[in-house]
Design an enzyme around this catalytic site. Structure first.
Site, mmCIF file in Angstrom:
data_model
loop_
_atom_site.group_PDB
_atom_site.id
_atom_site.type_symbol
_atom_site.label_atom_id
_atom_site.label_comp_id
_atom_site.label_asym_id
_atom_site.label_seq_id
_atom_site.Cartn_x
_atom_site.Cartn_y
_atom_site.Cartn_z
ATOM 1 C CG HIS B 264 -1.813 1.164 1.324
ATOM 2 N ND1 HIS B 264 -3.128 1.125 0.928
ATOM 3 C CD2 HIS B 264 -1.581 2.430 1.743
ATOM 4 C CE1 HIS B 264 -3.665 2.330 1.102
ATOM 5 N NE2 HIS B 264 -2.742 3.139 1.603
ATOM 6 C CD GLU B 265 1.410 3.587 3.710
ATOM 7 O OE1 GLU B 265 1.631 4.673 3.149
ATOM 8 O OE2 GLU B 265 0.328 3.316 4.278
ATOM 9 C CG HIS B 268 0.441 6.415 -0.676
ATOM 10 N ND1 HIS B 268 -0.541 7.118 -1.330
ATOM 11 C CD2 HIS B 268 -0.196 5.719 0.311
ATOM 12 C CE1 HIS B 268 -1.729 6.856 -0.767
ATOM 13 N NE2 HIS B 268 -1.537 6.011 0.228
ATOM 14 C CD GLU B 294 -5.577 5.532 -0.124
ATOM 15 O OE1 GLU B 294 -4.706 6.398 0.115
ATOM 16 O OE2 GLU B 294 -5.754 4.531 0.586
#
Lengths: 499, 499
Positions: B264-265, B268, B294
């Protein structure tokens, strides 16, 4: 009349708080740069720090802050003592900033930055000629800055005053000359003793970091308000009250470098934790000078860390963290290995006796440079001559001589003496603690390290910047600045006839 | 006429750079607060962040910058496209800021930082009462802020617009309602499947951090310009170009939470590393919205990280870091264990299907809080009721209910919907990548993870904030915002009849 409840005071407090927050923020950015930032971030971080410096300057010279300070100082009768000192310190910083034209500030920053870049490469290549031009430029600009500031009897005074407010060449010269003469026989006696070396062992980095935390707890550092990390060059900082940080240096082949660095930085860190919380975000929440700050690091490093009792107190932690490496080693051996005195080339690696001679060499040279008595082209020779005269060794290269420190490249003339001022004050504080605690060695033996801290909190830390350094130290030690206490300490620890 | 070579442009560029530096600095202070700052630093850090926010605001509203922007925009013909967008974005932020008084900005930042500190302790103690006061204060200040900004049809619109420029409650409500209805049968079908659980093993923290670096390297994250650390709540930040950071969360009993957080990170972080370097320190060096940001985290977490091929690619690293824990486990099992769908309590641990229902609960509650239809004291009950209605489970405590997220404590009302916008866009991007790469699963199988990154660099990252989110996504995916792609993805992965 404007007092603490006036709008002028509100403006002043807000302004001072903003300046403190900006300075603390820049400190945190620097901490992160040295401990965590990835290499590709260098350019972006430099710009960010430049922006913060510009904002700090812009805030410092805000005319409405100056007007508020003037109005408050005129209404002196309305003010308590703390308020009066805050205003005096704020006005001093502001006046200093206002006297130097913005163009000159920018020129100095640019020339310093350029000179540091050249210095990095020139030192690698041992090429003083490449460095001479940029250094000459920095020197010329610093002389112009000193003249613009116009504090003291000669340009050097104005630069010294930035790091050590109130100190003057005329006061330092006799103390340093005296120190130089009295150190010579101690260095000679100590150098004749056989050096003690630790046998080769593996001192794992995890264990050394754990030991750093053990030592911090022993001397009273509060980790609920602190951080310990690692960097190439140890340093201490505090982004704001409640957050005090220091780094240490690790050497897998010996624990001594780490332990010495930790004790040194803990001195700074304990000072920061002991500053008066009630004046956070004001000019009082600070040490009065770099020399005062350094008195704390030198006190814990040399006056406590070099007692045999300290090594005995540390022994259980050493055995817990290094059961194997400590086999066959005892506190007496570690104590002696940590106190070898030898004239050597590199200031930051020097023992506590010869260290001050490294400073005397630099002090004499930067003074001569600033007075125009020494040309930059003659600097390498003068440096080597000074090392030979004072320490008996001649640097085999300029990289190991006149080019070893970053200070001059970065324009920090007047900074070096504060290291020795720290040593002088540390010894005076130790003499006072000796009396107050019934002997430092005994206090450490009896596990009363927190009493040592309480002594320092009471005599130094709690005052913040309320008193100028000389007055603070006069009250804390009962003496004027001089070399007696340091010479007595070094002579008894290292002089002829010492064990 | 003023163009890029005019003094107006110089002033504008300097001003935009200062704003970027201040925002990045605040980001670093926040990073440090979550990863390293000692507890006693909370109050000082809150004030420092308050000061930076106030300085940012003061800079943003500087009249000379406004005049320069106006002059430059009037001379539109002199400007290139990038300059035109920079000026438009800068003017938008400036107008927004001009509407909010500086005191209110400082109050919001300080109240938020303080409320976060209270929240940390209150959540541990499951003590909503301790948290209610600071939260009420934050809510009141945010409502005042929304009214001052006055964008959209109701206060919530003004807050939403800060995170998702151009988005309005009236547009989101139908999309969210539609999604809620279409998710129900998928949740029901998926929940009936037998959950796959990993056998109890020890997944040591060192190994999990090493694995985080392995995954980062696999997907193309450049560690020469990056940092990976650990925190309670994973997040990504970038103080400035060349320094992109993310944290992960470690669970000794399972590797899944860490791997999910890292993917997820990384989404980003890859976006930040892919922003156009030529516009660093300008408003273009950013994503156009949080929903756009996102879309990247959700793409890597759910569209790549949930393929079986991804687990096969990760297998060698898993076996290297966890030779014991991996005994008897294979990629197929890990893949299935990572895709269990079950209504559960914690948003950040929710599966990708039920996740969006957690968002709908929060969206409805924060809308009601902001409209004054719900009081803070009634928040815990409303939250529990919402969870029961949409997910069929009732939180047994407020720590696991209304207090689980940091957002409201930190004043981030209007933020939650951007997560689901991210899911919607991620699915649309995956559908486009499926075509472009000849199948995502196949690309991963063939070791073409860097081709996936190249696709995203080309379609999304390189544009920075040049296009508004809806337009960026329209061009990147060939579709308007809607739930079709996400529902198709979830139905095919989890719906009735899926393996």
């Amino acid at each position: 009349m404007p007092g603490r409840s006036s709008p002028e005071w509100e403006l002043f407090a807000d302004w001072a708080g903003t300046l403190a927050d900006l300075a603390g923020t820049a400190g945190l950015l620097g901490w992160d740069r040295e401990t965590l930032m990835p290499p590709a971030g260098a350019e972006g971080r430099a710009r960010q720090l430049g922006t913060l410096a510009a904002l700090h300057h812009r805030e410092l010279v805000r005319p409405d802050a100056g007007a508020a300070i003037d109005a408050l100082r005129e209404a002196d009768g309305e003010l308590d003592d703390d308020a009066r000192v805050m205003l005096r310190l704020a006005a001093r910083d502001r006046d200093r900033a206002l006297r130097v034209p913005e163009d000159l500030v920018r020129e100095i920053t640019e020339a310093g930055s350029r000179c540091v870049s050249v210095w990095i490469e020139a030192r690698k290549a041992d090429d003083f000629a490449a460095y001479a031009g940029p250094l000459r430029r920095v020197l010329e600009l610093k002389r112009r800055q000193a003249e613009a500031i116009g504090i003291g009897d000669e340009p050097y005074d104005a630069l010294l005053d930035e790091f050590e407010p109130g100190a003057r060449v005329a006061d330092l010269e006799p103390v340093f000359a005296d120190l130089r003469v009295r150190l010579t026989p101690i260095v000679a006696a100590a150098s004749q003793r056989e050096p003690v070396e630790l046998p080769p062992r593996d001192w794992a980095e995890d264990g050394q970091m754990a030991l750093a935390h053990d030592i911090a707890a022993m001397v009273g550092f509060e980790e609920s308000g602190g951080v310990i990390a690692r960097s190439a060059h140890p340093f201490t900082g505090s982004p704001h009250a409640g957050d005090v940080r220091f780094t240490t240096r690790l050497d897998r082949e010996s624990p001594l470098s780490n332990i010495g660095a930790v004790m040194h930085e803990l001195g700074h860190a304990l000072y920061e934790q002991g500053l008066p919380a009630e004046v956070a975000r004001t000019p009082l929440h600070d040490a009065p000078s770099l020399g005062a700050h350094e008195s704390q690091s030198r006190f814990w490093e040399n006056q406590i860390g070099h007692t045999r009792a300290f090594w005995e107190a540390l022994e259980p932690a050493l055995r817990r963290r290094f059961p194997e490496a400590m086999t066959g080693l005892d506190p007496a051996l570690l104590h002696r290995a940590g106190r070898v005195v030898r004239p050597s080339l590199i200031r930051v690696e020097a023992d506590e006796v010869t260290y001050n001679l490294h400073i005397v060499v630099r002090f004499e040279i930067e003074l001569a440079l600033m007075r125009g008595d020494l040309a930059v082209d003659d600097l390498p020779g003068a440096f080597a001559d000074g090392m030979e005269r004072l320490l008996g060794i001649r640097p085999p290269s300029d990289a190991l001589g006149a080019m070893q420190d970053i200070h001059w490249a970065d324009g920090m003339f007047g900074y070096f003496p504060t290291y020795t001022l720290g040593n002088l004050y540390a010894a005076q504080l130790a003499a006072a603690a000796e009396q107050e605690l019934g002997g430092i060695e005994r206090a450490v033996e009896e596990g009363r390290l927190l009493d040592v801290l309480a002594f320092m909190r009471e005599r130094v830390h709690r005052h913040g910047a309320r008193l100028e350094t000389r007055e603070l130290m006069r009250r804390a030690t009962g003496r004027e600045l001089g070399s007696d206490a340091l010479i007595a300490h070094l002579a008894s620890a290292y002089g002829a006839g010492c064990p």
